[in-house]
Design a protein around this motif. Structure first.
Motif, short mmCIF file in Angstrom:
data_model
loop_
_atom_site.label_atom_id
_atom_site.label_comp_id
_atom_site.label_asym_id
_atom_site.label_seq_id
_atom_site.Cartn_x
_atom_site.Cartn_y
_atom_site.Cartn_z
N UNK A 451 0.82 -1.20 0.00
CA UNK A 451 0.00 0.00 0.00
C UNK A 451 0.86 1.26 0.00
N UNK A 452 1.96 1.23 0.74
CA UNK A 452 2.85 2.39 0.78
C UNK A 452 3.58 2.57 -0.54
N UNK A 453 3.94 1.47 -1.20
CA UNK A 453 4.65 1.57 -2.47
C UNK A 453 3.83 2.29 -3.53
N UNK A 454 2.50 2.19 -3.43
CA UNK A 454 1.65 2.85 -4.42
C UNK A 454 1.28 4.28 -4.03
N UNK A 455 1.88 4.80 -2.97
CA UNK A 455 1.66 6.20 -2.58
C UNK A 455 2.73 7.08 -3.21
N UNK A 456 2.42 8.36 -3.44
CA UNK A 456 3.40 9.29 -4.02
C UNK A 456 4.65 9.41 -3.16
N UNK A 457 5.79 9.61 -3.81
CA UNK A 457 7.08 9.73 -3.14
C UNK A 457 7.55 11.17 -3.10
N UNK A 458 8.24 11.52 -2.04
CA UNK A 458 8.81 12.85 -1.87
C UNK A 458 10.22 12.67 -1.31
N UNK A 459 11.18 13.45 -1.79
CA UNK A 459 12.56 13.37 -1.29
C UNK A 459 12.88 14.64 -0.52
N UNK A 460 13.42 14.46 0.68
CA UNK A 460 13.76 15.60 1.52
C UNK A 460 15.03 15.31 2.32
N UNK A 461 15.72 16.39 2.70
CA UNK A 461 16.86 16.31 3.60
C UNK A 461 16.34 16.33 5.03
N UNK A 462 16.91 15.50 5.90
CA UNK A 462 16.53 15.50 7.32
C UNK A 462 17.34 16.58 8.03
N UNK A 463 16.64 17.52 8.64
CA UNK A 463 17.29 18.64 9.34
C UNK A 463 17.06 18.50 10.84
N UNK A 464 17.78 19.26 11.66
CA UNK A 464 17.60 19.15 13.12
C UNK A 464 16.16 19.39 13.56
N UNK A 465 15.46 20.28 12.86
CA UNK A 465 14.08 20.57 13.24
C UNK A 465 13.08 19.58 12.64
N UNK A 466 13.57 18.63 11.85
CA UNK A 466 12.70 17.63 11.27
C UNK A 466 12.72 17.67 9.75
N UNK A 467 11.60 17.34 9.13
CA UNK A 467 11.45 17.34 7.68
C UNK A 467 10.33 18.29 7.31
N UNK A 468 10.57 19.14 6.32
CA UNK A 468 9.56 20.11 5.90
C UNK A 468 8.98 19.73 4.54
N UNK A 469 7.66 19.63 4.47
CA UNK A 469 6.97 19.35 3.21
C UNK A 469 5.77 20.29 3.11
N UNK A 470 5.72 21.07 2.05
CA UNK A 470 4.61 22.02 1.82
C UNK A 470 4.40 22.96 3.01
N UNK A 471 5.49 23.39 3.62
CA UNK A 471 5.39 24.35 4.71
C UNK A 471 5.04 23.76 6.06
N UNK A 472 4.98 22.42 6.17
CA UNK A 472 4.63 21.74 7.42
C UNK A 472 5.81 20.87 7.85
#
Length: 633
Positions: A451-472
């Motif tokens: 089920x997870x494999x069929x979900x959209x993928x996003x690539x991000x750098x892990x920062x000290x404050x966490x991960x930011x996607x679309x301003x969240x």
């Protein structure tokens, strides 16, 4: 993690965490197993089986260049693999190899090397070029130490006595002490044992070496099969009925139905119903429903003790129209990684999808008999008040549809088959006196991973404050070891999966454990939302003249939108539809409980069906209601 699971007599599988051997296959949903620890025999549903191992890399974890190269190599060897499966005694395989060498400027040995790489596990990611440096899984012990280690494992671990790994480690240490050599680290012993072929190891340790396991590549249906029982046609259609919301029982509009059908057996393999517009998610979730055993889904609807839906397993191909949602890179690449291809109908040749469109028409004819139908057009509807007569909620319509398909359509004699779709399916799977069946299909070992494999993928750098996607921002302890560090030396970008229907949690792929880990909002008190709600909140902020805004302001806008919708729900049809769509998204997250519990309802329970639920009527289908058996070449 091994992606594929073959259900066959003698297979050793995991059931409720215990090693079990399949003794008998009773039908497409039920097997008899023996617990190898207690030697107890019992029946088990296919949905209970969960066989896992330790070696998979999802294709979307590859970087862009690696992914393109792997797919390029697969497209070169795919015609050759198909010719091998069909039979190449006429020299066709050699001719295809020669053509591939000339067309792509590669040697014959390279072509055969790629085929060998792919055929071992049949994963596209296995075709990625090797990186320089020590190869993962290479053995580094000196030859004499390696030889002794292998000998002890063979004599102590690979026996019917089934000695444990700790016991084998002790035996290794004793053998090395006697030989005067330094014993390898216990982890080295564990890794050698884990590197053994699981099926071969299980066969030896359980005394089941009587049967030779054929290479998976030579199964009857293959990844490029066309008109076979493993090929599905898939399509969308708006349902010809107005539904009502669960709270006010007022009209909310028409849902979308996505349906997968086997043209050979005419059996429905998977469905997905949603108030959201069709897209990658609806296609992917329909395929997930088609691939997985149906017991959890029917249990979610409260119909598991009434209905029988034995269809499950990986398709050998999927035929779809040329709509944009079927052509996304995510869907194509994920399908390839599960060893089936999505092929599109020829432009201006709708007859190539006639099977699935015909069953859609059959379903809609029955829908025209339920209260709230819109019929097929304005002329048919005439003065009928669809909104005023609507009484079914989304869930109640889904129950009605399952009753119609599984209890009636699957069991009614199909004029083009000369038997019911269910009888035809059983004949294709198990065979007849005159012809062998194709056998049970390959399943998947991990429904959550599928089920997870069929979900959209996003690539991000892990920062000290966490991960930011679309301003969240998202954060979890599991991210801490990866702050500023990438999965490899080439990039610091990590792989995340996000469900558009519910954007918290996201799923972080941890390469060390080869699995996805849930990562919630950094502010745990935030309410989950859908991607469509998030986009609408951003649009409202922009319309109010605020091009820059904080995360808190974004969630304030989401809360204000929810308050407006709840107040307007009793008066506005579109508002009720949005509120109900959110409830439906939340509920569908729990169909496969092991996949996610990210979007629970406020009281943790599903809304109960109304007493107004319409029971399925005993319809008499006309002979032209079902698609006549015409195979399109």
């Amino acid at each position: 993690m091994e992606t594929f699971l073959k259900i066959e007599i003698g297979s050793v599988v995991k059931v409720s965490g215990q090693d079990c051997r399949i003794e008998h296959i009773l039908d497409a949903e039920t097997v008899v197993i023996t617990d190898l620890q207690t030697i107890e025999r019992r029946r088990a549903n296919i949905a209970e089986i969960d066989s896992k191992s330790d070696t998979s890399v999802p294709i979307d974890m590859l970087d862009e260049d690696e992914r393109k190269e792997a797919i390029r190599r697969f497209n070169i060897i795919a015609p050759i693999i198909r010719a091998q499966v069909v039979g190449g005694k006429d020299g066709r395989v050699a001719k295809l190899v020669q053509e591939a060498c000339e067309q792509h400027d590669v040697s014959k040995s390279t072509i055969y090397s790629w085929i060998k790489q792919y055929s071992f596990c049949e994963r596209i990611s296995d075709l990625v070029p090797d990186k320089p440096g020590p190869k993962v899984g290479n053995f580094t012990l000196k030859p004499e130490r390696e030889e002794l280690l292998c000998l002890v494992i063979e004599k102590q671990y690979l026996t019917a006595q089934r000695k444990s790994i700790p016991g084998t480690i002790d035996a290794v240490e004793l053998a090395f002490r006697k030989s005067g050599m330094q014993a390898p680290h216990p982890n080295t012993v564990r890794n050698r044992i884990r590197s053994l072929n699981r099926r071969f190891t299980a066969a030896i340790r359980t005394g089941n070496m009587m049967k030779k396991i054929p290479p998976r590549m030579h199964r009857e249906s293959n990844i490029l099969g066309v008109e076979s029982a493993g090929v599905y046609q898939i399509d969308h259609t708006p349902v010809d009925a107005i539904l009502v919301d669960e709270e006010y029982r007022l009209p909310i509009g028409r849902p979308w139905l996505t349906l997968a059908l086997s043209p050979v057996t005419r059996i429905v393999a998977g469905v997905y119903i949603s108030l959201d517009p069709p897209g990658d998610v609806s296609v992917g979730q329909c395929l997930v429903n088609a691939i997985l055993p149906k017991q959890p889904y029917l249990q979610h609807l409260g119909l598991d003790d009434q209905l029988f839906w034995p269809v499950w397993g990986l398709p050998t191909g999927v035929h779809a129209d040329n709509a944009g949602e079927f052509k996304g890179n995510l869907l194509q690449e994920t399908a390839l990684d599960y060893k089936f291809r999505i092929e599109w109908r020829s432009v201006k040749k709708p007859e190539n999808g006639a099977h699935v469109e015909r069953i859609m028409g059959t379903v809609m004819k029955r829908v025209h008999d339920i209260p709230g139908t819109t019929f097929s057009n304005i002329q048919e509807r005439a003065e009928y008040d669809s909104d005023g007569n609507a009484i079914l909620t989304t869930r109640e319509f889904e129950e009605w549809l399952m009753l119609f398909i599984l209890k009636y359509y699957h069991n009614r004699k199909h004029p083009g088959l000369g038997m019911s779709p269910l009888e035809k399916y059983n004949e294709v799977i198990f065979g007849t006196e005159n012809s062998p069946g194709r056998g049970l299909p390959f399943g998947v070992s991990d429904p959550r991973r599928l089920k997870l494999d069929f979900l959209p993928s996003i690539r991000r750098v892990v920062r000290p404050e966490g991960v930011e996607i679309d301003g969240i921002f998202y954060s979890a302890d599991a991210l801490s070891p990866w702050i500023g560090i990438g999965p490899d030396e080439k990039t610091k970008l990590h792989q995340f999966k996000r469900d558009p229907r519910c954007i918290s949690p996201i799923y972080f792929y941890d390469p060390k454990i080869d699995d996805y880990i849930e990562v919630p909002f950094r502010q745990r008190s935030r309410k989950p939302a859908s991607i469509w709600e998030l986009r609408e909140a951003k649009r409202r902020l922009k319309d109010s003249g605020r091009d820059k805004y904080t995360e808190s302001e974004l969630f304030d806008a989401l809360e204000q939108m929810e308050e407006i919708l709840n107040k307007a729900a009793e008066k506005s049809k579109s508002a009720r539809k949005q509120v109900q769509a959110k409830k439906d998204r939340d509920r569908k997250q729990s169909i496969y409980a092991e996949t996610s519990n990210a979007c629970p309802s406020e009281d943790g329970s599903d809304p109960q069906p109304s007493s107004e639920t319409v029971e399925m009527q005993k319809y008499d289908l006309d002979e032209d209601d079902d698609y006549e058996a015409t195979i399109i070449d």
